[in-house]
Design an enzyme around this catalytic site. Structure first.
Site, mmCIF file in Angstrom:
data_model
loop_
_atom_site.group_PDB
_atom_site.id
_atom_site.type_symbol
_atom_site.label_atom_id
_atom_site.label_comp_id
_atom_site.label_asym_id
_atom_site.label_seq_id
_atom_site.Cartn_x
_atom_site.Cartn_y
_atom_site.Cartn_z
ATOM 1 N N ASP A 104 0.899 -1.153 0.520
ATOM 2 C CA ASP A 104 -0.496 -0.105 -0.089
ATOM 3 C C ASP A 104 1.028 1.292 0.326
ATOM 4 O O ASP A 104 2.091 0.923 -0.003
ATOM 5 C CB ASP A 104 -0.950 -0.166 1.134
ATOM 6 C CG ASP A 104 -2.047 0.556 0.944
ATOM 7 O OD1 ASP A 104 -2.636 0.642 -0.075
ATOM 8 O OD2 ASP A 104 -2.672 0.790 1.793
ATOM 9 N N HIS A 105 0.291 2.204 0.112
ATOM 10 C CA HIS A 105 0.721 4.071 -0.185
ATOM 11 C C HIS A 105 2.285 3.651 0.164
ATOM 12 O O HIS A 105 2.815 3.729 1.680
ATOM 13 C CB HIS A 105 0.035 4.837 0.880
ATOM 14 C CG HIS A 105 -1.546 5.006 0.870
ATOM 15 N ND1 HIS A 105 -1.210 6.468 -0.687
ATOM 16 C CD2 HIS A 105 -1.975 4.654 1.290
ATOM 17 C CE1 HIS A 105 -2.597 6.402 0.026
ATOM 18 N NE2 HIS A 105 -3.261 5.049 0.335
ATOM 19 N N GLU A 177 -3.824 7.310 6.643
ATOM 20 C CA GLU A 177 -3.462 6.392 6.405
ATOM 21 C C GLU A 177 -2.100 5.635 7.029
ATOM 22 O O GLU A 177 -1.467 6.407 6.166
ATOM 23 C CB GLU A 177 -4.218 5.424 5.025
ATOM 24 C CG GLU A 177 -4.231 3.721 5.575
ATOM 25 C CD GLU A 177 -4.604 3.106 4.416
ATOM 26 O OE1 GLU A 177 -5.542 3.135 4.096
ATOM 27 O OE2 GLU A 177 -3.699 2.744 3.057
ATOM 28 N N HIS A 223 -9.796 7.724 3.401
ATOM 29 C CA HIS A 223 -9.407 7.132 4.290
ATOM 30 C C HIS A 223 -10.811 6.963 5.420
ATOM 31 O O HIS A 223 -10.559 7.881 5.818
ATOM 32 C CB HIS A 223 -8.139 6.617 4.511
ATOM 33 C CG HIS A 223 -7.085 6.830 3.220
ATOM 34 N ND1 HIS A 223 -6.271 7.496 2.814
ATOM 35 C CD2 HIS A 223 -7.192 5.734 2.568
ATOM 36 C CE1 HIS A 223 -5.382 6.942 1.999
ATOM 37 N NE2 HIS A 223 -6.238 5.848 1.482
ATOM 38 N N HIS A 261 -9.949 3.746 -3.425
ATOM 39 C CA HIS A 261 -9.025 3.499 -2.175
ATOM 40 C C HIS A 261 -10.020 4.546 -1.038
ATOM 41 O O HIS A 261 -10.776 5.406 -1.658
ATOM 42 C CB HIS A 261 -8.227 4.833 -1.568
ATOM 43 C CG HIS A 261 -6.767 4.512 -2.397
ATOM 44 N ND1 HIS A 261 -5.696 3.770 -1.336
ATOM 45 C CD2 HIS A 261 -6.091 3.541 -3.265
ATOM 46 C CE1 HIS A 261 -4.768 3.421 -2.288
ATOM 47 N NE2 HIS A 261 -4.767 2.899 -3.100
ATOM 48 N N ASN A 283 -9.967 -0.864 -1.968
ATOM 49 C CA ASN A 283 -9.645 -1.042 -0.532
ATOM 50 C C ASN A 283 -10.283 -0.703 0.694
ATOM 51 O O ASN A 283 -10.853 0.330 1.125
ATOM 52 C CB ASN A 283 -8.236 0.259 -0.163
ATOM 53 C CG ASN A 283 -7.068 0.133 -1.215
ATOM 54 O OD1 ASN A 283 -7.330 -0.784 -2.040
ATOM 55 N ND2 ASN A 283 -6.375 0.783 -1.585
HETATM 56 ZN ZN LIG Z 1 -4.928 4.426 0.527
#
Ligand SMILES: [Zn+2]
Length: 356
Positions: A104-105, A177, A223, A261, A283
């Site tokens: 992820d990120h 996040e 998020h 997301h 996500n």
């Molecule tokens: Zn994300």
């Protein structure tokens, strides 16, 4: 009908999985995991739903996987991700579904994390002929578009030699996040929360010749879960990006592979609309965190004395069967399995596994 071997899918098989989902009008849940309990629960959930699934680790999740006490935190982020991927390569096949392994990120500071995972991935590729991960994400949405795309191009160059795919981010997903991003500011001008189709076109032009990629586009998604009304999802932004690329390049319908997301807490209609515009991955982190923790809370509440005494001081009842960590961790795992059935239903992936 397309069928793939069950287990971790990479390379051409990954591309097939993405294309099949888009053509079939469904998307796959992408669930963040932090250890073997959450990872196994996600595999179990996918097997029960007969859905293929995306497993992903944030840098913090990877570190936790390796162990919060590991002295070198950076190494923990790298090796924790490697350990999770190896766990999946060994076990996922047994669950009879296709599993995408993803991270992820990763913002600018975390580019070295991605590069270190690629170094490990290259060693794995040398040995097995397969990449360790199906894909990684590089989120340079806080940087200029030029820096964002040139770094993505540089990393994708290296990844595509192993048949890996890159997820990029254009426009900023609201909320925070795992230390990436910032808490939602309700008073801020939220034009940045919406991806510009021109930026998407630029990304398509630059990255398509290099390799396979997907775009996390911002259409008001955030998020975390906030009280209703704070967020205005505008999935039509995704449609506009697809239309611009389609028109400029004369491609087929929905040329872009889009990622949603901040799927936790989203309304079903908006999810369905986004999937119709080429979203193949949504996500879900916050909702599965709650799904994992909530049953633990209930279990402790219902059996509170077992969490205070090994043997009840009043009547001598032994509590071993209740404080055995497998008891409440199993309840937690079951929480994820249940929550993900709903997600697979919302995304239309239930019963659609192409593993054969
Ligand atoms: Zn994300």
């Amino acid at each position: 009908m397309t069928q793939l071997k069950p287990g971790v899918v990479t390379g051409e098989d990954y591309k097939t999985l993405v294309a099949t989902a888009k053509a079939g009008g469904y998307a796959l849940p992408a669930v963040n995991v932090t250890g073997t309990n959450t990872l196994n629960a996600v595999l179990e959930a996918a097997a029960v739903a007969k859905s293929d699934i995306i497993v992903q680790l944030s840098n913090g999740g990877a570190q936790f996987y390796a162990g919060q006490g590991m002295p070198d935190g950076f190494q923990a982020k790298v090796l924790g991700a490697v350990a999770a991927a190896q766990h999946a390569h060994l076990l996922a096949e047994q669950y009879g579904i296709c599993v995408v392994m993803h991270t992820d990120h990763a913002n600018k500071k975390l580019i070295p994390w991605v590069e270190a995972m690629l170094t490990e991935g290259e060693k794995f590729y040398e040995k097995t002929g397969k990449p360790l991960f199906s894909s990684h994400m590089l989120d340079l949405s806080e940087e200029t578009i030029d820096f964002n795309l040139s770094e993505c191009a540089r990393i994708l160059e290296r990844m595509s030699k192993m048949g890996m795919s890159l997820e990029i981010e254009l426009g900023v997903t609201g909320g925070e996040e795992d230390g990436v991003g910032s808490d939602i500011d309700e008073s801020a001008d939220n034009s940045k929360l919406y991806t510009q189709p021109e930026d998407v076109l630029q990304a398509y032009d630059k990255l398509t010749p290099i390799g396979h990629f997907s775009v996390a586009a911002s259409f008001g998604n955030v998020h975390g879960v906030y009280k209703p009304g704070n967020v205005k999802l505008r999935p039509e932004i995704l449609r506009n990006s697809q239309a611009l690329v389609e028109e400029r390049h004369g491609t087929g319908h929905n040329p872009l592979n889009l990622v949603f997301h901040g799927g936790s807490g989203s309304e079903k209609e908006k999810i369905t609309e986004a999937v119709g515009y080429g979203v193949f991955k949504m996500n879900i982190d916050t909702d599965t965190q709650f799904a994992f923790s909530q049953p633990v809370g209930s279990f402790v509440e219902a059996n509170s004395r077992a969490f205070k005494y090994q043997i009840d001081p009043d009547d001598g009842t032994p509590y071993k069967k209740l404080y055995d960590p497998r008891k409440y961790l199993r309840a937690a795992e079951t929480g994820i399995v249940t929550r993900l059935q709903e997600a697979c239903e919302d995304l239309g992936s239930k019963g659609k596994s192409i593993a054969g």
